[in-house]
Structures are given as C-alpha cells and as structure tokens.
Scaffold this motif. Structure first.
Motif, PDB file in Angstrom:
ATOM      1  N   ARG A  67      96.520  67.406  36.295  1.00 17.74           N
ATOM      2  CA  ARG A  67      96.445  68.882  36.523  1.00 17.74           C
ATOM      3  C   ARG A  67      95.111  69.275  35.877  1.00 17.74           C
ATOM      4  O   ARG A  67      94.661  70.067  36.474  1.00 17.74           O
ATOM      5  N   LEU A  68      94.553  68.429  34.881  1.00 18.33           N
ATOM      6  CA  LEU A  68      93.306  68.725  34.518  1.00 18.33           C
ATOM      7  C   LEU A  68      92.231  68.749  35.759  1.00 18.33           C
ATOM      8  O   LEU A  68      91.319  69.323  35.863  1.00 18.33           O
ATOM      9  N   HIS A  69      92.175  67.651  36.456  1.00 17.29           N
ATOM     10  CA  HIS A  69      91.235  67.329  37.509  1.00 17.29           C
ATOM     11  C   HIS A  69      91.408  68.369  38.717  1.00 17.29           C
ATOM     12  O   HIS A  69      90.207  68.820  39.283  1.00 17.29           O
ATOM     13  N   GLN A  70      92.738  68.622  38.940  1.00 17.63           N
ATOM     14  CA  GLN A  70      92.751  69.908  39.716  1.00 17.63           C
ATOM     15  C   GLN A  70      92.069  71.144  39.425  1.00 17.63           C
ATOM     16  O   GLN A  70      91.459  71.961  40.044  1.00 17.63           O
ATOM     17  N   GLY A  71      92.429  71.469  38.220  1.00 16.12           N
ATOM     18  CA  GLY A  71      91.651  72.624  37.479  1.00 16.12           C
ATOM     19  C   GLY A  71      90.248  72.629  37.477  1.00 16.12           C
ATOM     20  O   GLY A  71      89.281  73.692  37.938  1.00 16.12           O
ATOM     21  N   ILE A  72      89.657  71.595  37.098  1.00 15.65           N
ATOM     22  CA  ILE A  72      88.129  71.213  37.181  1.00 15.65           C
ATOM     23  C   ILE A  72      87.564  71.323  38.545  1.00 15.65           C
ATOM     24  O   ILE A  72      86.491  72.205  39.054  1.00 15.65           O
ATOM     25  N   LEU A  73      88.297  70.783  39.597  1.00 17.94           N
ATOM     26  CA  LEU A  73      87.990  70.959  40.845  1.00 17.94           C
ATOM     27  C   LEU A  73      87.895  72.083  41.539  1.00 17.94           C
ATOM     28  O   LEU A  73      86.895  72.641  42.227  1.00 17.94           O
ATOM     29  N   SER A  74      88.937  73.071  41.185  1.00 18.79           N
ATOM     30  CA  SER A  74      89.108  74.337  41.736  1.00 18.79           C
ATOM     31  C   SER A  74      87.987  75.341  41.088  1.00 18.79           C
ATOM     32  O   SER A  74      87.357  76.062  41.897  1.00 18.79           O
ATOM     33  N   GLN A  75      87.602  75.133  39.809  1.00 13.09           N
ATOM     34  CA  GLN A  75      86.694  75.932  39.228  1.00 13.09           C
ATOM     35  C   GLN A  75      85.080  75.381  39.804  1.00 13.09           C
ATOM     36  O   GLN A  75      84.434  76.310  39.979  1.00 13.09           O
ATOM     37  N   ALA A  76      84.980  74.068  40.169  1.00  7.00           N
ATOM     38  CA  ALA A  76      83.691  73.813  40.877  1.00  7.00           C
ATOM     39  C   ALA A  76      83.504  74.444  42.234  1.00  7.00           C
ATOM     40  O   ALA A  76      82.420  74.823  42.726  1.00  7.00           O
ATOM     41  N   VAL A  77      84.687  74.405  42.938  1.00  2.00           N
ATOM     42  CA  VAL A  77      84.794  74.909  44.306  1.00  2.00           C
ATOM     43  C   VAL A  77      84.362  76.571  44.183  1.00  2.00           C
ATOM     44  O   VAL A  77      83.607  77.040  45.087  1.00  2.00           O
ATOM     45  N   ALA A  78      84.817  77.204  43.257  1.00  4.84           N
ATOM     46  CA  ALA A  78      84.854  78.731  43.193  1.00  4.84           C
ATOM     47  C   ALA A  78      83.623  78.870  42.721  1.00  4.84           C
ATOM     48  O   ALA A  78      82.846  79.890  43.340  1.00  4.84           O
ATOM     49  N   SER A  79      82.876  78.090  41.938  1.00  4.74           N
ATOM     50  CA  SER A  79      81.475  78.479  41.492  1.00  4.74           C
ATOM     51  C   SER A  79      80.569  78.295  42.717  1.00  4.74           C
ATOM     52  O   SER A  79      79.539  79.079  42.680  1.00  4.74           O
TER      53      SER A  79
END
Length: 118
Positions: A67-79
C-alpha cells in the motif's frame, strides 16, 4: 420349599500383595514421566502458535508495504504528469499565439516567392 445356599466367591489375581507405599511411589514416578511429555507438548504448541503469529505478521507487513509503494508511485506519477503553472502558460502561448501564426504565414510567403520563377 427349597432353601437357597449363599456361597462366597473370592477371585484373586495371584500376584503378591502390593504395599501401598510402593504403589504411591510408582504412581508418583508415572506422573513425573508424564510431566516431561506434557511440557514437550506445551512447547510444541507454543512453537506452532508463534509460527502462525509470525506468518500473519509478515503478511500484514507485506500488505502495508504494498500500500505504501502504491501511494508513493501514484504521487510520483501525478507530480510528473501534472503541468506546473509555467508549463501550462507556455503551452497556451505556443498553441494560441498570434505571433506564431504570423511567422508561419511569413514562411509560407517566402517559400512561395522563391518557388515561382519570373
């Protein structure tokens, strides 16, 4: 009338008479022998329980990391995908600027002038 005779029957196993003290010591020895196996059974059940708890804990930790990896990846893609204010303004200027249209018209005119022979 007939009379009924009562007969006493005693059955003995043929073994020598046992001393109550010897029997008590034998039972105590038996309890002591069983105590080791009871302790072993408890140790085994504790080990099984501990292993099960460790497995559940590992699964929970792995789920939390996913879940942490998914959150980090989604924030990186959004930025990366979200344009900042400067990039957005540059795109609007490039696509709608009259100066760009004027430059394209000038280039077309220059090509047309050099392409035709007198």
């Amino acid at each position: 009338m007939e009379t009924i005779e009562i007969i006493d029957i005693d059955i003995e196993d043929g073994s020598p008479k046992k001393n109550p003290v010897i029997e008590a010591v034998a039972l105590t020895g038996l309890a002591g022998a069983q105590q080791a196996s009871a302790v072993s059974d408890l140790a085994y059940s504790n080990q099984v329980s501990s292993t099960g708890m460790a497995a559940r804990s590992q699964v929970a930790n792995q789920d939390a990391m996913n879940r942490l990896h998914q959150g980090i990846l989604s924030q990186a893609v959004a930025s990366v995908q979200a344009p900042g204010p400067i990039a957005a303004r540059s795109a609007v200027d490039t696509l709608t600027s009259n100066a760009l249209a004027q430059e394209i018209a000038d280039l077309k005119a220059a090509i047309a002038a050099f392409g035709s022979s007198p």
